[in-house]
Each structure stands twice: as structure tokens, then as C-alpha cells.
Design an enzyme around this catalytic site. Structure first.
Site, PDB file in Angstrom:
ATOM      1  N   SER C 301      51.871  47.666  48.128  1.00 25.69           N
ATOM      2  CA  SER C 301      50.683  48.476  48.380  1.00 25.69           C
ATOM      3  C   SER C 301      50.558  49.615  47.390  1.00 25.69           C
ATOM      4  CB  SER C 301      50.737  49.056  49.777  1.00 25.69           C
ATOM      5  OG  SER C 301      49.705  50.000  49.894  1.00 25.69           O
ATOM      6  N   ARG C 348      42.614  51.485  40.209  1.00 28.47           N
ATOM      7  CA  ARG C 348      43.461  50.340  39.869  1.00 28.47           C
ATOM      8  C   ARG C 348      43.333  49.869  38.434  1.00 28.47           C
ATOM      9  NH1 ARG C 348      42.838  46.831  45.422  1.00 28.47           N
ATOM     10  NH2 ARG C 348      44.196  48.211  46.605  1.00 28.47           N
ATOM     11  N   GLU C 443      35.153  38.418  50.180  1.00 27.51           N
ATOM     12  CA  GLU C 443      35.498  38.337  48.756  1.00 27.51           C
ATOM     13  C   GLU C 443      34.740  37.217  48.053  1.00 27.51           C
ATOM     14  OE1 GLU C 443      39.729  37.943  48.059  1.00 27.51           O
ATOM     15  OE2 GLU C 443      39.515  38.013  45.878  1.00 27.51           O
ATOM     16  N   ARG C 453      37.106  47.095  42.312  1.00 32.48           N
ATOM     17  CA  ARG C 453      37.111  47.458  43.726  1.00 32.48           C
ATOM     18  C   ARG C 453      38.121  48.578  43.965  1.00 32.48           C
ATOM     19  NH1 ARG C 453      40.270  46.343  47.827  1.00 32.48           N
ATOM     20  NH2 ARG C 453      41.433  44.659  46.818  1.00 32.48           N
TER      21      ARG C 453
END
Lengths: 233, 258, 654
Positions: C301, C348, C443, C453
């Protein structure tokens, strides 16, 4: 069928219901085992104490029969439901694994059915020996050492003579060992099955289970050992 | 910091079974040069690749996420569901847990309620039926109250979560000497029954799920606790105690009509 | 089939060749969803039973949709390839789910969640959809809590939150490192409730092979029973694809092994437009690859970045040394250096590229130099090991399982991996594709995340689509349909079934000498290399040349053992890989055509100091690809993105 009967039937037929019945009867039988042990240990207090105690029990009369029938019912239910559960357990896995991966189960828990069966055989023998049959001439009015002046049994002498026979004592000790094994798993199991063994209580229950099982073993075995070794005569 | 890598040569005894009603047997497969950093399933991938190039039928085994959460992979390795490491699924087991030259026995979950579909894959629909019987809180989408309107004591939420960590893999059944599904059913029950939201239906849920469990052909719990020892999510048999208690109370209340 | 052309209001001179998204145009953005719901058609409760809705996939979107539509009274059939709907890959999401509850009183709001999502998506998502997502987020948490999802709580019994990458508020709800599993169990429980009542018919171990289109409308599917091999058709009044993403086109990804593009690709070949396939997300915190036998990558995570610090040695020669022996001043905490305000919580795509940059610079650590450290030493010093264990214990254990290393004692090694795909089938505001009746959720659609995202938004979108959006929008289509109009006996059904059967026969008859997996691995490596974290015009051109060759080889030389009428995992994989071999080409074509950098799509030619250089004037559109018979010659349609509330800005996290 009335809803009450229907609910009860479903309870008896359910896995947990059967387990609860086995647990409750087991609890009752453990009570008996404790009482029986405490009674027998009075042998160490001399002939008079144990003989008086035995007479008191006998004099209960009808009540004694109620207790005896209750015990019999508990033993019967304990056995019937255990056999049902065991049969279901056996059919639930037909093909065994190639290797044994037992990680946590104790030997005592794995052999419950066998320790139980042996205990049953032992109980039958034990009843035949002391309560029903006439081995050693226990019930022969002519053998005076088994009778007290008031006509009741001289339990003290019956025990001394019974356990002097080495193979009787040996079988007794074996029976007690398997009872100890049975109790060491059964005692703690009762609390888990009845939903009482909370995480905090689990450890104390486990310890109590071992103390109870080995205590019953030590207490019961002390009698034949004392007799065989000549400490009691 | 280099990661040490060595390779293993292994002998595999793998259960092969063409279908639910077909007889099965152990076949021997040699696994050569398996990197010790490979996962157990990757080792089987390598073996299967070899079988395919030789024109054989690869070993069928269930797997999906390969990170220990979907609960699909299901094999008994040397008599141990999910293999020798505690608290992991087969997909998380790595070959460094084995030694060069080892013989490894690989079998499917064995339980009457989990018929073999093929080789190592079994049918776990019995679990589905147990959950369908009552593994939910009846709430219609859109009718939920504000999330913080019902405080849940942290300990209850944590205990519920610990039970809800169950991934439904079936290792508890595979490990139980009686092939009992009580740890699974109990985990599902505790997840809901411990929360205030789950209380209104707790009795109904408990009775329905236990009864459905009984109908599937699983064995009964005799408190060996092998399930707990093999659960990849370390679910405690405390959940079984709670189920026993809840079932006892729910049965009593059902009988008395309260 | 819908095919309209309309002018873009905010891009003068630009014409969209997709239809308008269908959201209300006469009200401000914040009122669109409320207005749309009020203006949507309804179906009388007594009539709903007459409509059959086919739901493919049982993850968050699928299970939530199937359960909710069933509660409303529709007749629902739900399909999944797993042996239980609970195993759908939503289960693997770890970190959390966002919602604009503002329980932390730290300035969160629906607007802020909306804005963060648009910005996080690098201004390539639709405003109307994203705003709706932010609005609905609040209801999702209520619904999940009522279902018994055991979210983390404070001592007072109220819900806890954590922060996540790309935001400056704490709005993420979580259940340890298992949020996906807990949310899916909630949706699965809701689904079970309906199955139990006989209102949803569940088909597990059943794979969709094709879409059946009758008179231009999606009216059914072709499926294969994976246990018996039986191929059959199911008819319905609408089809909902909730089949997840296509990350496995890379072979190695954090997706489950079974995740595939088949359902959406087959629908695409039946006419549905595939939008933005090149938007793929690379997750920064995965466990590095250890060898070529590797079958999948494991993600940890992103929440780890709340307490872990990313670093690499400043000097290349230190890379082989034990990390503890490298003194503080010789470490480069590159995220904190480059993005001081977001630091280790940079989004990310940025965090991933930064890691790649360090490794390309020769300062990577671990096998092959493909890894960076994620160090918890400071957090353990600050909070104690127990606290870290409480927060991330399961992740640390997982890391140790895989690598054999104890991350409490030495830093983790991480490397980016393919994790999520933002692209998917094109849908309008009703989540309906350009094929009437075909709806796409979660998705599998393209709609909410733009080019990147944000963390903890996938769970939000799947549940929003399933619980709240499709139940409100589906009647807009169904109301115009006569229920049960077509049965699976119709000629279109027969033809689709026969073509699926023929394809299976063909795969089984090739009998070549290469395994399915070997083709998949080769395709994956090629796409990761040419269309992964960094893409170039030349590399993409090369991939576009090589993929058709590989596909040709596949159809000549693949070996699929066994038969079609049994449990045959190689056959399943062969069908999926065959589709990846076609889809991969479209992915590269889209990446080649999009001559800019944005979000997860990073073209080396377009960067400013290592950051993505967007070209809003020429590329602020959704690319919706239409199948023409050859994936390499697909037709591009553009939906220009009209921003009415948000203004384009350079996405800076410095």
C-alpha cells in the site's frame, strides 16, 4: 409439530447442539468423578470413615437410584452423541492425506474416542467388580471380612482385597491414565463448547484442565499404589 | 545488497485426478533448477511449462491474486494446508522454505464437502451456500444512516475486523481432522455479530448459517484447533467460542419464542 | 449506434466526434447529478422484474451493481470467472477509500475531492463524472458502515482517516491493509442476500467470451463454463461490464493472474469504443522483480509512504553497500528534495518516475539496480516499532514472506509496477457505451481518473458506479426497451456462440511448440519496455511493428493442451492472451498518437526538467478508438474535454 419441539429437534440435530449435549453431560460426569474420588480417598482416613461414608450413600435409598439413573443417562447421552459426531467426522473426510501435518492438536484430543471407549470398558469392569458381581465373594454372607456388624458392607476391606491383585490394579491404573487423557482435553473443551472460554480465561482453563486431569489420576491411582506397596492393609 | 539466490532440485508427488468421480493417484514429477526466491506456485508454473513442452497435461491448480488475499490457492503440501510456513497462503510460500533434494507431496483440500474438480482444484461452493444463508446485514442501498451516527467501540471494530480477515480459502477445513467448517462459519458470524449493525439479525443469522453449514457434509469441531494453526490469516478459535455461545443463546431464544 | 458530432464549447474550432456525454447542460456543475437524477426516467417497481440485467464481473462495481439492481426489483444474472464472487481482484486493494466527509475538519469538501481528482488525473478526466464521484463518495461510506464493513476507528468509536498521495487532507477510510477485501465482502454480502432470495442468479467459474449485439443494442453474452467447457449464451435487456482493467497486458503487474481484457476487448470488437488505453498507472511501492520466472508483482500500500522515506545513495559506488552503513549525508531523499511540499506523498506517477530516474542514473539498489529504499527507521524512532507494526504490520510481513528481509531492521526495497489502468471502454454520463444497452462500470470504463488515478480512488469509483450511479441511470436506457424482447435462440446469439466455439477449436488445433505463458511473457516484456513508465516515438513504433508479428507467431505456434470440454486452464489463458496480443497493439497506437506527456503517459520527448509536459491545446481530448478489423488501423474519435470550473494548470507538487 409444535414450534418448541421443532426448535429442540433442530438443536439436537445440529452439530453445535450435539456438542453442547456432550459438553453438558461431560461436565456432569466430571462432577461425579470428583465426588467419587473424594469418597474413595477417605480410605486414607481409616476403615471407619470410609465405611460410614459408604453406608450413608447406601442409606440414601431412592435418592441413590435417582443419582444412579441420572449418571446412566448422562453416560448414555455422552456416548450416543459422541458416536454420532464421530461417524459424521469420519465420513467428512474419506481420503486421508499422504503425510500427517498435525500442528497443534494434542494426542489426548486425537484419541478422545479411543480413550472414551476404553474408559467405558473400564467402567463396566469396575461396576462388575465392586457393585454388581460377586468376585472375591464380596457379596457372600459367609465371608465375614466384607460385612460390618450392622449388616452393611465393609468397603475398606473390599478395596484392600480388590487392589491386592496386581492385574486388577494395573488395569485400574491404565483406565485412570486414559481417563486423565480424556479429561485433559475434555475439561477445557467443555468450556469452549459452552462458549465460556473467553480469550482471557482460556489459559486458566487450560491449566485447570491439566490440574483436574492429573489430580484425578494421582488421587485415584494413589489408592492401588498404597495398597500394592503395603502402605494400606 | 545482493539477495542470495540458489536453486533447488526437487521430487514432487502430485495428486492427479481427471474429474470428481474419477480415481486419483500421486504422480512423480522432477522439478529441476528451481530458484529459491520463486514462490511455490511459480515452481508449479515452471513444472507445468515443462509438462506442456513435452506434450503432457499440466497440473490444474486454483490460484489468482498470488498475494495472499483472494483465497483461491488451495493445496496441502506435505500434509500441511498452505505448506510449512505459518500465516501464509500457498502463493506466498517461497521455495526458500525447502531444501535441495526434498520430496514434496502436493494434494488438494480433502473433504467430502469440497469435491475435487480436477487435480488440485476443489469445489468450495459449500462455503458460498453458508454465506448466502445469512452472511450479511440486511441493508438496502441508499437507506443507510450517516456513517458516524452509530459509534462502534474500537475493540469491537478491531475484533470484527480480525474475524473479517478470513479469506475463505478453506485451509481450516483441510487442516481439521474432522474436515469441519466451524472456523470459517464462526469467522463470518463474528464479523457481523460483533458489530452493533449486525445485532438485530444476529440470532437469525447464527441459526441459518450453522444449519446450512451442517447440511454441507462437513465434520464437527472437536476442539483440536488445527484450523487456527493453519489459518493463513491467523483467525482465532475464539470466533468458534462466540459461535457456540451465540448458537446456544439463539436456540434457547428460538425455543422460548423470545 | 450513436454517432454524433458536436462542437467543443471551450476549445474553439475543435469538434468532438463522440456524442455529448449526456449530463445536463443547463445547470452548473455542482447541480448536474441532482438534476440528472431528477430528470432521469423511472421504471415502475412492478415492471422491473420483467427486465433481465446481465452483470459481468463481481468485484466492487459488479457486486454492488448486481445487488442494488436486484434490491430494486430487476432480474439479475451475475457472472465471474473466479470460483466465488468474493475473489474478484478488488479484494487485493490495500490502502483505503476516499470520501469527502471532512470528519477531520481539515478543510475537505466535495469540491476539493473533485478538484484533487481532476488535478491528479492531469486534466484529462471529465468534469461532470468526477464531480459526481466526489458527491457520491459520502454516501458510499454510510452504505459500507451499515453493511458491517469494519473500518478503522478512533477510541471514541468514530471512524478514523489517514492521508494518501496527491492530497493535503486526511480523507481516506481504511480497514488496516485490507480495505479492498472488507469493501468487497460488504458488496459480496449484499449480493449473497439477493442470491439467497433467488433474485440474483450467480454464475461463478464462468467466463465471458463475447458480446451479443442485436439491432445495434447489447442484448446478451456468450460464456464458457470453465468446469465443463460448455459454451452457451445468455440474453438480457442490458449488459453491464464490470470486468476490471487490462494491466496484465504487461504480463507482470499487480493484477491477479486471471485478470484479462477479454470482456471489454470483445465488446470493442463488437463496436464499443476503447478510450485512452495508454493511460496506465505504475504504482511506486511494489516489491522489485527477483527473476524471470516471476509470475506477478506484489504491491504494498501507498499508505507506507506516510511513514516511510524514499532514498537512494548519492553515490553510485555506495549502491552495493548495506544501507545501514551509508551515513545520512550520503543519502539522497529524492522525493523530499524534488517535491518539498508533498515529499514522500507525491502522486503515484511522479513518485514512480522519480524512482525510475534514480535507477536510470545508476543509483538503484538490489538485484539489477532496479529498486529504491523505503526507510522506516525515522518513523520507528519517532513512534516506536509497535506503532508501525499496528499501522503496517501485515505489509511488513508480506514483504518478509516475499523477500526474506525484515523491514523493521533494514529499509524495504521498492520499485514501480503496473497497477491500474485508467483507460477503458468509452461511456457517457449514464455509464453507457456507444453501443446502446452496454454499460461499463469501475476500472473497465475510462471515465473518472483521467491520465492518472489518485490513491484510494479506485474503490470509491467502483462502489460509486455500482451502488449509486448505475441504479439511477440504467432506467434511462431500459425505459425505452420492451422487456425480454430477445431470447438466446435468436440468430445473433447462435452466430456469436458458434464463433466463440470456432475460436476455441482453432486454439486447440494449432498444437505448436510454445506455451501460452511464453507468448504472454514476451508480449509483456515488449510493452513494459516500449510502453511502460517512459515511452518514445521510436520505441512505440517498434512495438507497433513487433506486436502483429508476435500475434501471428502465436496463432501459428502456440500449444494449448487438453480439450475444450473440460476444466482447461491453458485454454482459458490462451483465449485471454490472444486478446492481449490484439489489445497491446491498440495500447501502443494510443500512446504513439498521444504526442504529449500527461499523468501515467510519459513521453520522453515531452518533458520539462523531468516533469510531464502536457499539450492542452492539442491533446485535451479523450481518445475513443473504434475497431475497424485491425487493431493497428483503429479509427480515432476525439471527445474534447470542456473544463468549465477547473482551469488548466501545470500539475505541480513541488
Amino acid at each position: 409439530m409444535s414450534p418448541i419441539v421443532q426448535s429442540l429437534c433442530r438443536f439436537y440435530h445440529s452439530s453445535i447442539g450435539k456438542k453442547i449435549i456432550v459438553a453438558v453431560t461431560g461436565l456432569g460426569l466430571m462432577g461425579f468423578i470428583l465426588g467419587h474420588l473424594l469418597g474413595n480417598l477417605q480410605i486414607f482416613l481409616g476403615p471407619d470413615t470410609i465405611n460410614t461414608y459408604a453406608k450413608k450413600l447406601h442409606d440414601l435409598g431412592l435418592l441413590l437410584w435417582v443419582v444412579r439413573l441420572g449418571l446412566l443417562a448422562m453416560v448414555a447421552a455422552h456416548i450416543v452423541f459422541t458416536i454420532q459426531l464421530t461417524r459424521e467426522n469420519r465420513t467428512a473426510r474419506k481420503q486421508k492425506y499422504a503425510l500427517d501435518g498435525t500442528r497443534k492438536a494434542t494426542k489426548a484430543s486425537v484419541i478422545m474416542i479411543w480413550s472414551g471407549v476404553t474408559i467405558l470398558v473400564f467402567i463396566i469392569y469396575h461396576l462388575m467388580h465392586f457393585t454388581i458381581t460377586r468376585t472375591n465373594g464380596y457379596y457372600d454372607p459367609a465371608v465375614s471380612r466384607y460385612w460390618l456388624p450392622d449388616g452393611s458392607h465393609n468397603v475398606y476391606n473390599m478395596m484392600i482385597d480388590g487392589f491386592r491383585v496386581w492385574y486388577v490394579s494395573a488395569f485400574y491404573i491404565l483406565g485412570m491414565f486414559l481417563l486423565c487423557s480424556h479429561l485433559s482435553h475434555g475439561f477445557a473443551s467443555v468450556f469452549q463448547t459452552l462458549g465460556l472460554a473467553t480469550p482471557r480465561l482460556r489459559r486458566p482453563i487450560h491449566v485447570a484442565s491439566l490440574i483436574f486431569a492429573w489430580g484425578v489420576f494421582a488421587g485415584n491411582v494413589s489408592i492401588p499404589l498404597a495398597i500394592l506397596s503395603g502402605l494400606k492393609s | 545488497m545482493a539477495v542470495s539466490q540458489s536453486s533447488l532440485n526437487l521430487t514432487l508427488k502430485i495428486w492427479r485426478q481427471a474429474g470428481p468421480d474419477q480415481p486419483g493417484r500421486f504422480d512423480t514429477h522432477e522439478a529441476k533448477g528451481i530458484p529459491d526466491s520463486a514462490s511455490f506456485l511459480e515452481m508449479l508454473d515452471i513444472v507445468n511449462e515443462g509438462i506442456i513442452t513435452k506434450g503432457g497435461d499440466p497440473v490444474v491448480f486454483d490460484h489468482d491474486c498470488r498475494e495472499g488475499i483472494c483465497g483461491t490457492c488451495s493445496m496441502v503440501i506435505n500434509g500441511m494446508p498452505h505448506g510449512p510456513k505459518r500465516g501464509v497462503t500457498t502463493c506466498q510460500l517461497h521455495m526458500r522454505s525447502f531444501r535441495n533434494g526434498d520430496t514434496i507431496w502436493i494434494e488438494p483440500w480433502r473433504a467430502k464437502a469440497f469435491p475435487v474438480i480436477r487435480d488440485l482444484a476443489v469445489d468450495r461452493n459449500a462455503f458460498e451456500r453458508i454465506q448466502q444463508a445469512g452472511g450479511y446485514i440486511t441493508v438496502r442501498t441508499g437507506s443507510a444512516p450517516e456513517a458516524n451516527s452509530v459509534p462502534v467501540p474500537k475493540d469491537d471494530a478491531d475484533a470484527s475486523f480480525a474475524a473479517a480477515a478470513c479469506i475463505g480459502c478453506g485451509a481450516c477445513v483441510a487442516a481439521c481432522p474432522n474436515a469441519s467448517a466451524m472456523l470459517f462459519t464462526a469467522a463470518k458470524l463474528s464479523h457481523f455479530n460483533l458489530l452493533p449493525q449486525g445485532k438485530p439479525e444476529a440470532d437469525k443469522r447464527t441459526l441459518a448459517m450453522v444449519r446450512t453449514m451442517d447440511e454441507q457434509g462437513f465434520g464437527n469441531c472437536t476442539n483440536h484447533y488445527e484450523c487456527e494453526a493453519y489459518c493463513p490469516k491467523l483467525i482465532s478459535v475464539e470466533t468458534i467460542r462466540q459461535m457456540n455461545r451465540d448458537y446456544r443463546n439463539a436456540s434457547a431464544r428460538e425455543t422460548a419464542g423470545v | 449506434m450513436i454517432s454524433e458530432v458536436h462542437d467543443s464549447p471551450t476549445h474553439p474550432g475543435r469538434v468532438s466526434d463522440t456524442p455529448p456525454d449526456g449530463s445536463p447542460t443547463h445547470v452548473p456543475l455542482a447541480q448536474k447529478w441532482t438534476t440528472h437524477k431528477a430528470e432521469s426516467k423511472l421504471i415502475n417497481p412492478a415492471n422491473r422484474r420483467k427486465y433481465t440485467v446481465i452483470v459481468v464481473g463481481s468485484g466492487l462495481a459488479g457486486a454492488a451493481a448486481a445487488a442494488t439492481l436486484s434490491e430494486q426489483g430487476y432480474n439479475v444474472k451475475c457472472f465471474c470467472y473466479q470460483d466465488s464472487p468474493r475473489r474478484a481482484h478488488s479484494i487485493a486493494a490495500q490502502g483505503g477509500i476516499n470520501a469527502a466527509k471532512n470528519y477531520q475538519n481539515d478543510g475537505d469538501s466535495v469540491h476539493r475531492l473533485f478538484y484533487d481528482t481532476i488535478k491528479g488525473g492531469d486534466f484529462r478526466a471529465r468534469e461532470s463524472n468526477v464531480h459526481r464521484l466526489a458527491e457520491v463518495s459520502v454516501q458510499i461510506i454510510d452504505q459500507c458502515v451499515a453493511q458491517g464493513v469494519p473500518f478503522a476507528r478512533e477510541y471514541g468509536g468514530l471512524l478514523a482517516n489517514r492521508s494518501f498521495g496527491g492530497t493535503q487532507v486526511s480523507r481516506t477510510f481504511y480497514a488496516a491493509g485490507q480495505t479492498g477485501q472488507q469493501l468487497l465482502l460488504g458488496a459480496y454480502a449484499a449480493l449473497n442476500k439477493e442470491i439467497h432470495q433467488g433474485l440474483v442468479k450467480m454464475y461463478s467459474r464462468t467466463e465471458m467470451l463475447d458480446l451479443v449485439v442485436v439491432d445495434g443494442h447489447a442484448k446478451g453474452i456468450v460464456v464458457r463454463d470453465m468446469v465443463t467447457g460448455k459454451i452457451s449464451t445468455h440474453a438480457g435487456d442490458a449488459v453491464l461490464l464490470c470486468t476490471g482493467g487490462y494491466g496484465n497486458v504487461f504480463y507482470l503487474s499487480t493484477n491477479a493472474k486471471g485478470c484479462n481484457v477479454t470482456a471489454t476487448w470483445r465488446a470493442h470488437k463488437r463496436g464499443a469504443w476503447f478510450a485512452n488505453p495508454c493511460y496506465t498507472q505504475i504504482h511506486p511501492t511494489c516489491i522489485p522483480v527477483s527473476g524471470d520466472y516471476q509470475s506477478k508483482l506484489t504491491l504494498m500500500s501507498e499508505s507506507l509512504r506516510n511513514d516511510g522515506r524514499c532514498w537512494v545513495p548519492k553515490r553510485k559506488e555506495d549502491c552495493g553497500k548495506p544501507p545501514a552503513s551509508i551515513p545520512e549525508e550520503d543519502r539522497d531523499y529524492y522525493l523530499e528534495r524534488k517535491y518539498p511540499s508533498f515529499g514522500n506523498l507525491a502522486p503515484r506517477d511522479i513518485a514512480s518516475r522519480a524512482a525510475k530516474e534514480q535507477c536510470d542514473d545508476g543509483r538503484g539498489v538490489g538485484p539489477g539496480g532496479l529498486g529504491v529504499y523505503l526507510d522506516f527507521a525515522d518513523a520507528i524512532k519517532r513512534l516506536s516499532e509497535g506503532k508501525i507494526r499496528e499501522r503496517y504490520g501485515n505489509l511488513f510481513e508480506m514483504y518478509e514472506q516475499i523477500t526474506g528481509e525484515n523491514a523493521y531492521k533494514q529499509p524495504m526495497r521498492i520499485y514501480p509496477a503496473v497497477h491500474y489502468t485508467m483507460g477503458g471502454l468509452w461511456v457517457d454520463y449514464n455509464l453507457m457505451s456507444n453501443i446502446p444497452g452496454l454499460h461499463v462500470l469501475g476500472e473497465a470504463n475510462f471515465s473518472d481518473h483521467g491520465a492518472n488515478r489518485l490513491g484510494a480512488s479506485a474503490l470509491m469509483q467502483g462502489l460509486a458506479d455500482g451502488y449509486f450511479i448505475i441504479p439511477a441511470t440504467l432506467p434511462n436506457y431500459l425505459a425505452g426497451q420492451k422487456p425480454g424482447q430477445f431470447t438466446s435462440e435468436g440468430p445473433e446469439f447462435r452466430a456469436a456462440e458458434e464463433s466463440a466455439r470456432e475460436r476455441t477449436r482453432r486454439l486447440l488445433s494449432i498444437n505448436g511448440n510454445r506455451s501460452v505463458a511464453s507468448f504472454h511473457r514476451e508480449l509483456g516484456l515488449l510493452i513494459w519496455d516500449k510502453c511502460g513508465m517512459a515511452r518514445t516515438r521510436e520505441g512505440l513504433a517498434e512495438a507497433l511493428k513487433k506486436i502483429p508479428d508476435l500475434r501471428e507467431q502465436f496463432w501459428k505456434n502456440v500449444r494449448v493442451p487438453g480439450s475444450g470440454d473440460s476444466f482447461n486452464q491453458e485454454l482459458e489463458m490462451a483465449g485471454r492472451v490472444a486478446d492481449f496480443l490484439e489489445f497491446g497493439e491498440l495500447l501502443c497506437l494510443d500512446a504513439h498518437t498521444r504526442d504529449e506527456s500527461c499523468g501515467g503517459h510519459f513521453r520522453m520527448e515531452h518533458q520539462v526538467e523531468g516533469e510531464a509536459d502536457r499539450d492542452d491545446a492539442n491533446f485535451s481530448y479523450v481518445s475513443a478508438w473504434e475497431y475497424t478489423g485491425d487493431p493497428g488501423k483503429s479509427k480515432l474519435r476525439k471527445e474534447w474535454l470542456d473544463y468549465e470550473v477547473v482551469h488548466f494548470s501545470t500539475r505541480s507538487y513541488k
